[in-house]
Design a protein around this motif. Structure first.
Motif, PDB file in Angstrom:
ATOM      1  N   ILE A 144      28.677  29.692  33.326  1.00 42.26           N
ATOM      2  CA  ILE A 144      30.104  29.544  33.655  1.00 42.26           C
ATOM      3  C   ILE A 144      30.782  30.919  33.572  1.00 42.26           C
ATOM      4  N   PRO A 145      31.186  31.460  34.731  1.00 41.06           N
ATOM      5  CA  PRO A 145      31.872  32.752  34.688  1.00 41.06           C
ATOM      6  C   PRO A 145      33.380  32.579  34.514  1.00 41.06           C
ATOM      7  N   ALA A 146      34.043  33.629  34.015  1.00 39.97           N
ATOM      8  CA  ALA A 146      35.504  33.729  34.111  1.00 39.97           C
ATOM      9  C   ALA A 146      35.767  35.031  34.854  1.00 39.97           C
ATOM     10  N   ALA A 147      36.588  34.954  35.897  1.00 41.65           N
ATOM     11  CA  ALA A 147      36.934  36.164  36.656  1.00 41.65           C
ATOM     12  C   ALA A 147      38.056  36.873  35.927  1.00 41.65           C
ATOM     13  N   ILE A 148      37.826  38.127  35.539  1.00 39.61           N
ATOM     14  CA  ILE A 148      38.888  38.920  34.923  1.00 39.61           C
ATOM     15  C   ILE A 148      39.434  39.785  36.054  1.00 39.61           C
ATOM     16  N   CYS A 149      40.562  39.373  36.613  1.00 46.91           N
ATOM     17  CA  CYS A 149      40.977  39.945  37.893  1.00 46.91           C
ATOM     18  C   CYS A 149      42.489  40.062  38.020  1.00 46.91           C
ATOM     19  N   SER A 150      42.911  40.610  39.152  1.00 54.73           N
ATOM     20  CA  SER A 150      44.332  40.824  39.411  1.00 54.73           C
ATOM     21  C   SER A 150      44.964  39.568  40.000  1.00 54.73           C
ATOM     22  N   GLU A 151      46.289  39.565  39.970  1.00 51.91           N
ATOM     23  CA  GLU A 151      47.041  38.486  40.597  1.00 51.91           C
ATOM     24  C   GLU A 151      46.724  38.412  42.086  1.00 51.91           C
ATOM     25  N   GLU A 152      46.590  39.584  42.709  1.00 54.56           N
ATOM     26  CA  GLU A 152      46.305  39.646  44.147  1.00 54.56           C
ATOM     27  C   GLU A 152      44.951  39.013  44.472  1.00 54.56           C
ATOM     28  N   MET A 153      44.007  39.123  43.554  1.00 52.85           N
ATOM     29  CA  MET A 153      42.650  38.612  43.781  1.00 52.85           C
ATOM     30  C   MET A 153      42.560  37.110  43.526  1.00 52.85           C
ATOM     31  N   ALA A 211      39.598  29.978  45.499  1.00 50.53           N
ATOM     32  CA  ALA A 211      38.879  29.388  46.638  1.00 50.53           C
ATOM     33  C   ALA A 211      37.391  29.201  46.317  1.00 50.53           C
ATOM     34  N   LEU A 212      36.877  30.007  45.391  1.00 49.39           N
ATOM     35  CA  LEU A 212      35.469  29.859  44.980  1.00 49.39           C
ATOM     36  C   LEU A 212      35.324  28.787  43.895  1.00 49.39           C
ATOM     37  N   GLY A 213      36.459  28.276  43.421  1.00 48.05           N
ATOM     38  CA  GLY A 213      36.433  27.275  42.349  1.00 48.05           C
ATOM     39  C   GLY A 213      36.068  27.875  40.997  1.00 48.05           C
ATOM     40  N   ILE A 214      36.352  29.166  40.835  1.00 47.03           N
ATOM     41  CA  ILE A 214      36.023  29.846  39.571  1.00 47.03           C
ATOM     42  C   ILE A 214      37.323  30.135  38.816  1.00 47.03           C
ATOM     43  N   ARG A 215      37.288  29.909  37.509  1.00 49.85           N
ATOM     44  CA  ARG A 215      38.509  30.133  36.717  1.00 49.85           C
ATOM     45  C   ARG A 215      38.823  31.622  36.673  1.00 49.85           C
ATOM     46  N   SER A 216      40.118  31.932  36.543  1.00 52.61           N
ATOM     47  CA  SER A 216      40.482  33.347  36.469  1.00 52.61           C
ATOM     48  C   SER A 216      41.293  33.634  35.219  1.00 52.61           C
ATOM     49  N   ILE A 217      41.130  34.842  34.696  1.00 48.07           N
ATOM     50  CA  ILE A 217      42.003  35.357  33.639  1.00 48.07           C
ATOM     51  C   ILE A 217      42.700  36.547  34.295  1.00 48.07           C
ATOM     52  N   ILE A 218      44.011  36.407  34.512  1.00 54.09           N
ATOM     53  CA  ILE A 218      44.737  37.442  35.254  1.00 54.09           C
ATOM     54  C   ILE A 218      45.068  38.617  34.335  1.00 54.09           C
ATOM     55  N   ILE A 219      44.669  39.830  34.741  1.00 53.23           N
ATOM     56  CA  ILE A 219      45.023  41.009  33.931  1.00 53.23           C
ATOM     57  C   ILE A 219      46.424  41.477  34.276  1.00 53.23           C
ATOM     58  N   GLY A 220      46.738  41.585  35.552  1.00 55.24           N
ATOM     59  CA  GLY A 220      48.042  42.094  35.968  1.00 55.24           C
ATOM     60  C   GLY A 220      48.022  42.249  37.470  1.00 55.24           C
ATOM     61  N   ARG A 221      48.968  43.030  37.993  1.00 56.72           N
ATOM     62  CA  ARG A 221      49.045  43.230  39.446  1.00 56.72           C
ATOM     63  C   ARG A 221      48.479  44.587  39.836  1.00 56.72           C
ATOM     64  N   GLU A 222      47.573  44.570  40.823  1.00 60.03           N
ATOM     65  CA  GLU A 222      47.009  45.833  41.324  1.00 60.03           C
ATOM     66  C   GLU A 222      48.084  46.770  41.848  1.00 60.03           C
ATOM     67  N   SER A 223      49.153  46.185  42.387  1.00 55.97           N
ATOM     68  CA  SER A 223      50.227  46.998  42.971  1.00 55.97           C
ATOM     69  C   SER A 223      51.046  47.701  41.895  1.00 55.97           C
ATOM     70  N   ASP A 224      50.863  47.327  40.617  1.00 54.69           N
ATOM     71  CA  ASP A 224      51.564  47.990  39.508  1.00 54.69           C
ATOM     72  C   ASP A 224      50.583  48.073  38.335  1.00 54.69           C
ATOM     73  N   LEU A 225      49.879  49.210  38.269  1.00 54.17           N
ATOM     74  CA  LEU A 225      48.809  49.337  37.264  1.00 54.17           C
ATOM     75  C   LEU A 225      49.323  49.256  35.825  1.00 54.17           C
TER      76      LEU A 225
END
Ligand code: AMP
Ligand code: MG
Length: 355
Positions: free
Chosen positions: A263-272, A278-292
């Motif tokens: 079971i993966p968790a995607a550690i990713c941006s809001e944009e991602m 769509a892949l049905g994988i849970r995400s942990i949002i770090i922040g927005r790529e447009s504002d590091l």
């Protein structure tokens, strides 16, 4: 040990409350407090026994020196040798998330500098940290307020998780402002060298300091030699395994395949996130790529959140390395134990799993 939790407002802290913590520092105790970067664990910088307690509480190796926090650049000569040039730099970068490594003054106790001839110093830009240093009447030596090896704490909950019962007090002033540690620059050599990328990018510092040498290791790549003492140790790591995609373009492919490994968790941006959903994988949002800056603020929390989910491992997305992005990527590479993968075929080896 009973740990007192002292709640204060981050912008207008109640002086009486901060005074309770300052009294503990004066008596040789240790107190966790907020700075604009991350929470620090502080002691009187001139009290050898008190500084020693920091290493005990964190499980920190003794050869990893602390940063001395001052209330203003005018205190610099208490702890380091100074000249006009250094004072000019100090007055421009402080208060702020920049630590300067300078030749040390003679009377600093050994635990603070790990016996080195240099000392790391900064003036934090956080009302609570400044009030605490002022009311304690002494410079405060402090590393980050986490157990050694774990992600640095960006709110009091993180500090409580790691240090309750191990420190005298924790000042709770909510979230820190930047979320990554200070930028460390060695001014004891010429030209100056970046020892740790941090909240302020070298792009912003060079107009003040002049050309700064950026060693390869500052990117967080695996290295045999530590560019600064303590950097050789495991850092910023959650308990669960995290892999980092080497390239943003391969991220979704790697993530998709990782679902066959557990079971993966995607550690990713809001944009991602939409593509991850769509892949049905849970995400942990770090922040927005447009504002590091939002990514920096969410980084260490997202690593701690991973441990709280029932995911087997995390798959982190890479970010742009400009400005504060260099600090973000340095921390991510270290958090993953340098497990950087460029194709889905590398997953089984990287995760120690069949997939
Ligand atoms: P932390 O606040 O937990 O990141 O710890 C402070 C960091 O400052 C240490 O890990 C060292 O890498 C760095 N540091 C402290 N003193 C020195 C020094 N004299 N020379 C180089 N780096 C230092
Ligand atoms: Mg630390």
């Amino acid at each position: 040990m009973n740990t007192e939790i002292i709640k204060v407002d981050p912008i207008e802290p109640d002086r009486k409350s901060v005074m309770r913590a300052a009294r503990i520092i004066r008596k040789g105790g240790i107190v966790a407090f907020p700075t604009e970067t991350v929470y620090g664990l502080g002691a009187d910088a001139f009290n050898e026994a008190a500084a020693g307690k920091i290493f005990e509480a964190k499980g920190r190796p003794r050869d990893n020196p602390l940063i001395v926090h001052l209330k203003g650049a005018e205190q610099l000569e208490l702890v380091s040798l100074v000249n006009e040039e250094i004072m000019n730099v100090a007055r421009k970068v402080w208060p702020g998330p920049v630590t300067l490594v300078l030749p040390r003054a003679h009377d600093l106790p050994d635990p603070v500098t790990s016996g080195l001839k240099t000392v790391a110093v900064r003036v934090p830009a956080h009302p609570v940290a400044l009030a605490l240093i002022e009311l304690s009447g002494t410079p405060i030596a402090a590393p980050s307020a986490n157990l050694a090896g774990k992600p640095s704490p960006t709110n009091a909950k993180h500090v409580i998780e790691d240090l309750q019962g191990r420190v005298d007090a924790i000042i709770d002033a909510g979230e820190t402002f930047f979320g990554v540690e200070s930028t460390i620059v060695n001014l004891a050599v010429n030209p100056p060298v970046l020892l740790r990328p941090g909240a302020l990018g070298t792009e912003e510092l060079e107009p003040i300091i002049g050309k700064i040498t950026v060693p390869e290791e500052a990117h967080g790549y695996e290295s045999e030699v530590a560019i600064a003492p303590g950097m050789k140790y495991r850092h910023y790591a959650p308990a669960k395994r995290v892999v980092l995609a080497g390239d943003r373009k391969n991220y979704l492919k790697i993530l998709e395949r990782s679902a066959g490994c557990g079971i993966p968790a995607a550690i990713c941006s809001e944009e991602m996130k939409p593509a991850v959903d769509a892949l049905g994988i849970r995400s942990i949002i770090i922040g927005r790529e447009s504002d590091l800056y939002t990514v920096a603020r969410g980084l260490f929390s997202s690593l701690r959140i991973l441990d709280e989910t029932d995911a087997d491992f995390g798959v982190a997305q890479p970010f742009d390395e400009r400005g504060i992005g260099l600090a973000i990527m340095n921390r991510l590479r270290k958090a993953t134990g340098h497990t950087i993968i460029n194709s889905p075929d590398e997953l089984p080896h990287a995760l120690y799993r069949q997939c």
